[in-house]
Design a protein around this motif. Sequence first.
Motif: not given
Length: 180
Positions: A88-89, A115
């Motif tokens: 999902t990510s 990130y």
Amino acid sequence: MNDQTSVSHDATLTLHAGAGPREVGLPASSPPVMATSFFTHPDAVGFSANDLNEAAPHFYTRWSNPTLALLETRLAALEGGEAALSFTSGMAAISALFLDRLSSGDHLVLSNVCYAGVAELAHDILPKHGIAVTAVDASNLEAVAAAMRSNTKLVHVETPANPILRLSDIAAIAKITHAG
């Protein structure tokens, strides 16, 4: 394959991989996108991930989903791979990778520009589980080589690294990791 044949092949895989054989005379159609959380009768599978096996039907979208299964089949076909996984990510994918591949006593070499969620996972959570982390300028191959240890199990590099767009030579880093 020439460039035009390759584009045509990729377009065919993108549209039809995993869809199964077509019957002559029937219209071509794509499988439907399933916008639901549940896909079969509640009694078909116990309501626990522990009840699932290879033959289990798609039941609950967080465990398996026909739309994502088709996406994964098509991605694998496009890349010539055995299989693919979708998440999902990006953070979900990286968390799954780190938690699957790293155990207590292991070492992670991590790009010092990545990130923020990845940095927080690596620096704040992994050490609580006995995983050592070394942050390194991944654009400096000597620094990457110096960070390697006998217990290094994973090297994580993001390139170009956001937000400064620092580039790392993935092929050269792979050679360093495999030489150790």
